[in-house]
Design a protein around this motif. Structure first.
Motif, PDB file in Angstrom:
ATOM      1  N   SER A  33       0.877  -1.587  -0.589  1.00  0.00           N
ATOM      2  CA  SER A  33       0.132  -0.324   0.166  1.00  0.00           C
ATOM      3  C   SER A  33       0.915   1.083  -0.276  1.00  0.00           C
ATOM      4  O   SER A  33       0.283   2.047  -0.482  1.00  0.00           O
ATOM      5  N   GLU A  34       2.073   1.501   0.604  1.00  0.00           N
ATOM      6  CA  GLU A  34       3.340   2.358   0.424  1.00  0.00           C
ATOM      7  C   GLU A  34       4.410   1.567   0.706  1.00  0.00           C
ATOM      8  O   GLU A  34       4.516   0.971   1.250  1.00  0.00           O
ATOM      9  N   VAL A  35       5.338   2.559   0.510  1.00  0.00           N
ATOM     10  CA  VAL A  35       6.537   2.164   0.006  1.00  0.00           C
ATOM     11  C   VAL A  35       7.272   3.319   0.912  1.00  0.00           C
ATOM     12  O   VAL A  35       6.769   4.448   0.563  1.00  0.00           O
ATOM     13  N   ALA A  36       8.932   3.276   0.730  1.00  0.00           N
ATOM     14  CA  ALA A  36       9.612   4.235   0.980  1.00  0.00           C
ATOM     15  C   ALA A  36      10.364   4.802  -0.582  1.00  0.00           C
ATOM     16  O   ALA A  36      11.011   3.687  -1.157  1.00  0.00           O
ATOM     17  N   ALA A  37      10.406   5.289  -0.488  1.00  0.00           N
ATOM     18  CA  ALA A  37      10.834   5.974  -2.266  1.00  0.00           C
ATOM     19  C   ALA A  37      12.125   6.997  -1.754  1.00  0.00           C
ATOM     20  O   ALA A  37      12.262   7.503  -0.958  1.00  0.00           O
ATOM     21  N   PRO A  38      13.213   6.126  -1.873  1.00  0.00           N
ATOM     22  CA  PRO A  38      14.599   6.512  -2.107  1.00  0.00           C
ATOM     23  C   PRO A  38      14.817   8.164  -2.818  1.00  0.00           C
ATOM     24  O   PRO A  38      15.309   8.878  -2.115  1.00  0.00           O
ATOM     25  N   SER A  39      14.362   8.620  -4.155  1.00  0.00           N
ATOM     26  CA  SER A  39      14.530   9.804  -4.490  1.00  0.00           C
ATOM     27  C   SER A  39      13.580  11.021  -3.524  1.00  0.00           C
ATOM     28  O   SER A  39      13.925  11.932  -3.717  1.00  0.00           O
ATOM     29  N   LEU A  40      13.299  10.356  -2.669  1.00  0.00           N
ATOM     30  CA  LEU A  40      12.196  11.244  -1.974  1.00  0.00           C
ATOM     31  C   LEU A  40      12.723  11.219  -0.478  1.00  0.00           C
ATOM     32  O   LEU A  40      12.070  11.639   0.383  1.00  0.00           O
ATOM     33  N   GLY A  41      13.746  10.783  -0.291  1.00  0.00           N
ATOM     34  CA  GLY A  41      14.962  10.812   1.157  1.00  0.00           C
ATOM     35  C   GLY A  41      14.393   9.945   1.986  1.00  0.00           C
ATOM     36  O   GLY A  41      14.166  10.157   3.261  1.00  0.00           O
ATOM     37  N   GLY A  42      13.947   8.381   1.427  1.00  0.00           N
ATOM     38  CA  GLY A  42      13.538   7.629   1.975  1.00  0.00           C
ATOM     39  C   GLY A  42      11.568   7.990   2.709  1.00  0.00           C
ATOM     40  O   GLY A  42      11.380   7.138   3.281  1.00  0.00           O
ATOM     41  N   GLU A  43      11.304   9.283   2.192  1.00  0.00           N
ATOM     42  CA  GLU A  43      10.202   9.273   2.511  1.00  0.00           C
ATOM     43  C   GLU A  43       8.612   8.397   2.050  1.00  0.00           C
ATOM     44  O   GLU A  43       9.304   7.407   0.875  1.00  0.00           O
ATOM     45  N   SER A  44       7.800   8.182   3.116  1.00  0.00           N
ATOM     46  CA  SER A  44       6.975   7.159   2.512  1.00  0.00           C
ATOM     47  C   SER A  44       5.853   7.726   1.155  1.00  0.00           C
ATOM     48  O   SER A  44       5.081   8.768   1.631  1.00  0.00           O
ATOM     49  N   VAL A  45       5.621   6.989   0.895  1.00  0.00           N
ATOM     50  CA  VAL A  45       4.711   6.889  -0.605  1.00  0.00           C
ATOM     51  C   VAL A  45       3.954   6.271  -0.917  1.00  0.00           C
ATOM     52  O   VAL A  45       3.922   5.044  -0.799  1.00  0.00           O
ATOM     53  N   ARG A  46       2.112   6.714  -1.593  1.00  0.00           N
ATOM     54  CA  ARG A  46       1.366   5.886  -1.822  1.00  0.00           C
ATOM     55  C   ARG A  46       1.407   5.230  -3.038  1.00  0.00           C
ATOM     56  O   ARG A  46       2.072   5.336  -4.548  1.00  0.00           O
ATOM     57  N   THR A  47       1.473   3.663  -3.043  1.00  0.00           N
ATOM     58  CA  THR A  47       1.513   3.043  -4.200  1.00  0.00           C
ATOM     59  C   THR A  47       0.406   2.965  -4.861  1.00  0.00           C
ATOM     60  O   THR A  47      -0.832   4.350  -4.838  1.00  0.00           O
ATOM     61  N   LEU A  48       0.298   2.835  -6.464  1.00  0.00           N
ATOM     62  CA  LEU A  48      -0.867   3.039  -7.564  1.00  0.00           C
ATOM     63  C   LEU A  48      -2.118   2.254  -6.616  1.00  0.00           C
ATOM     64  O   LEU A  48      -3.197   2.097  -7.835  1.00  0.00           O
ATOM     65  N   LYS A  49      -1.682   1.161  -5.636  1.00  0.00           N
ATOM     66  CA  LYS A  49      -2.905   0.232  -5.133  1.00  0.00           C
ATOM     67  C   LYS A  49      -4.009   1.064  -4.619  1.00  0.00           C
ATOM     68  O   LYS A  49      -5.485   1.721  -4.269  1.00  0.00           O
ATOM     69  N   LEU A  54      -7.146   4.414 -12.070  1.00  0.00           N
ATOM     70  CA  LEU A  54      -5.775   3.045 -12.768  1.00  0.00           C
ATOM     71  C   LEU A  54      -6.842   1.783 -12.180  1.00  0.00           C
ATOM     72  O   LEU A  54      -7.464   0.723 -12.905  1.00  0.00           O
ATOM     73  N   ILE A  55      -7.385   1.627 -11.059  1.00  0.00           N
ATOM     74  CA  ILE A  55      -8.666   0.839 -10.265  1.00  0.00           C
ATOM     75  C   ILE A  55      -9.883   1.265 -10.940  1.00  0.00           C
ATOM     76  O   ILE A  55     -10.385  -0.227 -11.514  1.00  0.00           O
ATOM     77  N   ASP A  56      -9.931   1.649 -11.851  1.00  0.00           N
ATOM     78  CA  ASP A  56     -11.703   1.946 -12.389  1.00  0.00           C
ATOM     79  C   ASP A  56     -11.238   1.012 -14.159  1.00  0.00           C
ATOM     80  O   ASP A  56     -11.967   0.459 -14.493  1.00  0.00           O
ATOM     81  N   ALA A  57     -10.422   1.859 -14.442  1.00  0.00           N
ATOM     82  CA  ALA A  57      -9.664   1.606 -16.022  1.00  0.00           C
ATOM     83  C   ALA A  57      -9.185   0.032 -16.179  1.00  0.00           C
ATOM     84  O   ALA A  57     -10.082  -0.811 -16.706  1.00  0.00           O
ATOM     85  N   LEU A  58      -8.752  -0.678 -15.095  1.00  0.00           N
ATOM     86  CA  LEU A  58      -9.099  -2.255 -14.603  1.00  0.00           C
ATOM     87  C   LEU A  58     -10.240  -3.260 -14.537  1.00  0.00           C
ATOM     88  O   LEU A  58     -10.441  -3.892 -14.763  1.00  0.00           O
TER      89      LEU A  58
END
Length: 230
Positions: A33-49, A54-58
């Motif tokens: 659901s969330e991952v750490a983004a090294p490009s943002l200094g390790g800040e947690s970001v939400r994923t495509l989930k 995107l989900i509505d298209a699927l």
């Protein structure tokens, strides 16, 4: 509503078309659901989930499944499937057909050398009067080793025929099984006629409304899901 029908003798052996929202891919369920983004200094970001568009298209429309397992080895395709002979119908008993590479001459398609399949569809599809059906590669399904080409058919008129699905094989040297039930096409009903387009510039009220929406989206999570989605 899209209506799918098959010959009664095939009904016991065919995987059934399904509403796309009932067949979301495993990778969507399994991804974090969330991952750490090294490009943002390790800040947690939400994923495509968490991406409703995107989900509505699927989830849109209907998925047509592959009729039976296909085996791939050394550049050849085979299957072990023996549907009944239909004396009162004219349809191939093979689950796939082929297209020759020359048929794509000049088109900028990416595919494994020389391998163009045609997934045979054993279901007639009927659209409501005045509607067409868009047949396309299952949306956002880059996990599939092929890419189904897109096409539009007036299936309120062509409701008693079969629409088959040309597909470009994209994994050179693929060896393994493409299992029965794999979605090979996504079917989306569209109202027939010109969609139309009007371009222009925002008036002051529209500029203010646009800014308000963007501010709201940036300041709170879940706004799109709660306010701008049925």
């Amino acid at each position: 509503m899209i209506k799918a029908r098959c010959h009664p003798a095939l009904e016991p052996i065919l995987p059934k078309p399904m509403e796309a929202g009932r067949a979301l891919p495993d990778w969507l369920r399994d991804m974090p659901s969330e991952v750490a983004a090294p490009s943002l200094g390790g800040e947690s970001v939400r994923t495509l989930k968490h991406c409703p568009p995107l989900i509505d298209a699927l989830s849109l429309g209907v998925l047509i499944p592959l009729a039976t397992d296909l085996s791939f080895a050394e550049g050849e395709v085979s299957w072990d499937w023996a549907p009944p002979v239909l004396e009162d119908a004219r349809i191939s008993r093979a689950p796939i057909g082929v297209h020759v590479p020359e048929q794509t001459m000049g088109a900028p398609f990416r595919m494994a050398p020389g391998l163009i399949l045609k997934f045979m569809n054993f279901w007639t599809l009927e659209a409501p009067e005045g509607w067409s059906l868009l047949f396309t590669h299952p949306l956002n399904r880059e996990d599939l080793p092929f890419r189904t080409l897109s096409g539009v058919v007036d299936c309120d008129l062509f409701r008693d025929g079969y629409v088959h699905f040309p597909a470009l094989w994209q994994e050179a040297g693929f060896t393994g099984i493409l299992p029965a039930g794999t979605p090979v096409a996504q079917v989306i009903a569209l109202p027939r006629g010109a969609q139309g387009l009007e371009t222009g510039v925002m008036d002051p009220a529209e500029v203010a409304a646009n800014r308000a929406v963007q501010t709201e989206l940036q300041e709170a999570r879940g706004i799109y899901r709660r306010r701008f989605r049925h």
